[in-house]
Design a protein around this motif. Structure first.
Motif, PDB file in Angstrom:
ATOM      1  N   GLN A 176       0.774  -1.232   0.000  1.00 53.22           N
ATOM      2  CA  GLN A 176       0.000   0.000   0.000  1.00 53.22           C
ATOM      3  C   GLN A 176       0.809   1.287   0.000  1.00 53.22           C
ATOM      4  O   GLN A 176       0.221   2.368  -0.127  1.00 53.22           O
ATOM      5  CB  GLN A 176      -0.922   0.025   1.224  1.00 53.22           C
TER       6      GLN A 176
ATOM      7  N   ALA B 287      -4.251  -6.884  -5.302  1.00 59.73           N
ATOM      8  CA  ALA B 287      -3.399  -6.467  -4.190  1.00 59.73           C
ATOM      9  C   ALA B 287      -3.698  -7.351  -2.993  1.00 59.73           C
ATOM     10  O   ALA B 287      -4.752  -8.002  -2.922  1.00 59.73           O
ATOM     11  CB  ALA B 287      -3.622  -5.001  -3.833  1.00 59.73           C
TER      12      ALA B 287
ATOM     13  N   GLU C 105      -4.931  -8.595   0.515  1.00 59.41           N
ATOM     14  CA  GLU C 105      -6.232  -8.293   1.111  1.00 59.41           C
ATOM     15  C   GLU C 105      -6.155  -7.186   2.149  1.00 59.41           C
ATOM     16  O   GLU C 105      -6.999  -6.275   2.172  1.00 59.41           O
ATOM     17  CB  GLU C 105      -6.809  -9.561   1.740  1.00 59.41           C
TER      18      GLU C 105
ATOM     19  N   ALA D 244      -5.656  -3.615   0.429  1.00 64.65           N
ATOM     20  CA  ALA D 244      -6.481  -3.213  -0.707  1.00 64.65           C
ATOM     21  C   ALA D 244      -7.252  -1.923  -0.445  1.00 64.65           C
ATOM     22  O   ALA D 244      -7.303  -1.034  -1.306  1.00 64.65           O
ATOM     23  CB  ALA D 244      -7.446  -4.342  -1.073  1.00 64.65           C
TER      24      ALA D 244
ATOM     25  N   THR E  79      -6.999   1.690  -2.582  1.00 65.58           N
ATOM     26  CA  THR E  79      -8.147   2.328  -3.227  1.00 65.58           C
ATOM     27  C   THR E  79      -8.358   3.739  -2.692  1.00 65.58           C
ATOM     28  O   THR E  79      -8.643   4.670  -3.459  1.00 65.58           O
ATOM     29  CB  THR E  79      -9.408   1.482  -3.016  1.00 65.58           C
TER      30      THR E  79
ATOM     31  N   ILE F 217      -9.893  -2.289  -6.104  1.00 67.18           N
ATOM     32  CA  ILE F 217      -9.126  -3.517  -6.278  1.00 67.18           C
ATOM     33  C   ILE F 217     -10.094  -4.628  -6.665  1.00 67.18           C
ATOM     34  O   ILE F 217     -10.986  -4.994  -5.902  1.00 67.18           O
ATOM     35  CB  ILE F 217      -8.351  -3.877  -4.997  1.00 67.18           C
TER      36      ILE F 217
ATOM     37  N   THR G 274      -8.620  -9.380  -4.279  1.00 63.13           N
ATOM     38  CA  THR G 274      -7.652  -9.337  -3.190  1.00 63.13           C
ATOM     39  C   THR G 274      -6.934 -10.674  -3.096  1.00 63.13           C
ATOM     40  O   THR G 274      -7.501 -11.734  -3.387  1.00 63.13           O
ATOM     41  CB  THR G 274      -8.327  -8.998  -1.856  1.00 63.13           C
TER      42      THR G 274
END
Length: 226
Positions: A80, A101, A103, A106, A110, A117, A120
């Motif tokens: 992230q 991405a 989980e 995610a 976003t 996403i 996940t």
């Protein structure tokens, strides 16, 4: 074996040319973007179908879009942190690629990019690139949802894209003792204990390395706590 041509070094720099490596079923193109952060982006292309996957749309869509063309199926964001997804919105808008991405990361991706996403990822999942399969390895610690991608080349050695979880010289940065323990536990149990020394890995910044070149330094990493 159809592993790497001797011309591949993995040493790239922002503003410089990409480096290309031919694997058994994949063509790998490595490029560096952003002079300040020098992020690595990796384009994987299935040699039999032409389908492509991008690991980290980190920055500079003007560099990435000519590289990928229009046939981009997937973008995997390894974690992230802001410097790994600044071009995600532009790349997805131009190509329609699906976004993947970890989980636990995610939602943050976003929120930062405005890009939903689509799928996940959890440890043990697989991601297809045409006829090739990448295995998802969850490496918690640098961020909660950091993921690595493993390709077991049927004609060569394993190849591992580690994001910012593993570099030549040590694990990715952590901010708490608990995060350090987590990343080292995952690296040891899921990577070093499972994969051979010849496994080539590709980090989110800087040069590549092999697990064999780093394995002997694990006691030092554990002792210094970074």
């Amino acid at each position: 074996m159809s592993d790497a041509p001797t011309t591949y070094t993995g040493a790239v720099k922002p503003g410089g040319p990409a480096d290309v490596r031919e694997l058994g079923g994949l063509t790998l193109t490595k490029v560096a973007v952003d002079a300040q952060m020098s992020n690595n982006c990796y384009l994987l292309r299935c040699r039999s179908t032409g389908e492509q996957l991008l690991v980290d749309a980190a920055a500079e869509p003007e560099t990435l879009l000519p590289l990928v063309g229009e046939n981009l199926a997937t973008v995997v964001t390894t974690h992230q942190h802001w410097d790994h997804h600044r071009a995600l919105a532009d790349v997805v808008e131009a190509t329609g690629a699906a976004t993947l991405a970890g989980e636990a990361d995610a939602t943050a991706i976003t929120e930062a990019t405005g890009v939903p996403i689509a799928r996940t990822l959890s440890h043990g999942d697989t991601v297809a690139v045409g006829d090739c399969t990448l295995e998802v390895i969850a490496l918690r610690g640098h961020t909660p949802g950091s993921v690595a991608l493993l390709y077991r080349d049927p004609e060569g050695t394993p190849h591992l894209w580690t994001g910012d979880s593993l570099f030549p010289g040590g694990p990715g940065r952590t901010t708490t003792p608990e995060d350090f323990d987590s990343i080292m536990s995952d690296l040891q149990e899921k990577v070093f204990d499972k994969l051979p020394d010849e496994t080539w890995f590709y980090p989110g910044h800087g040069n590549d390395s092999t697990l064999g070149a780093e394995r002997g330094s694990i006691p030092e990493w554990l002792a210094r706590r970074w």
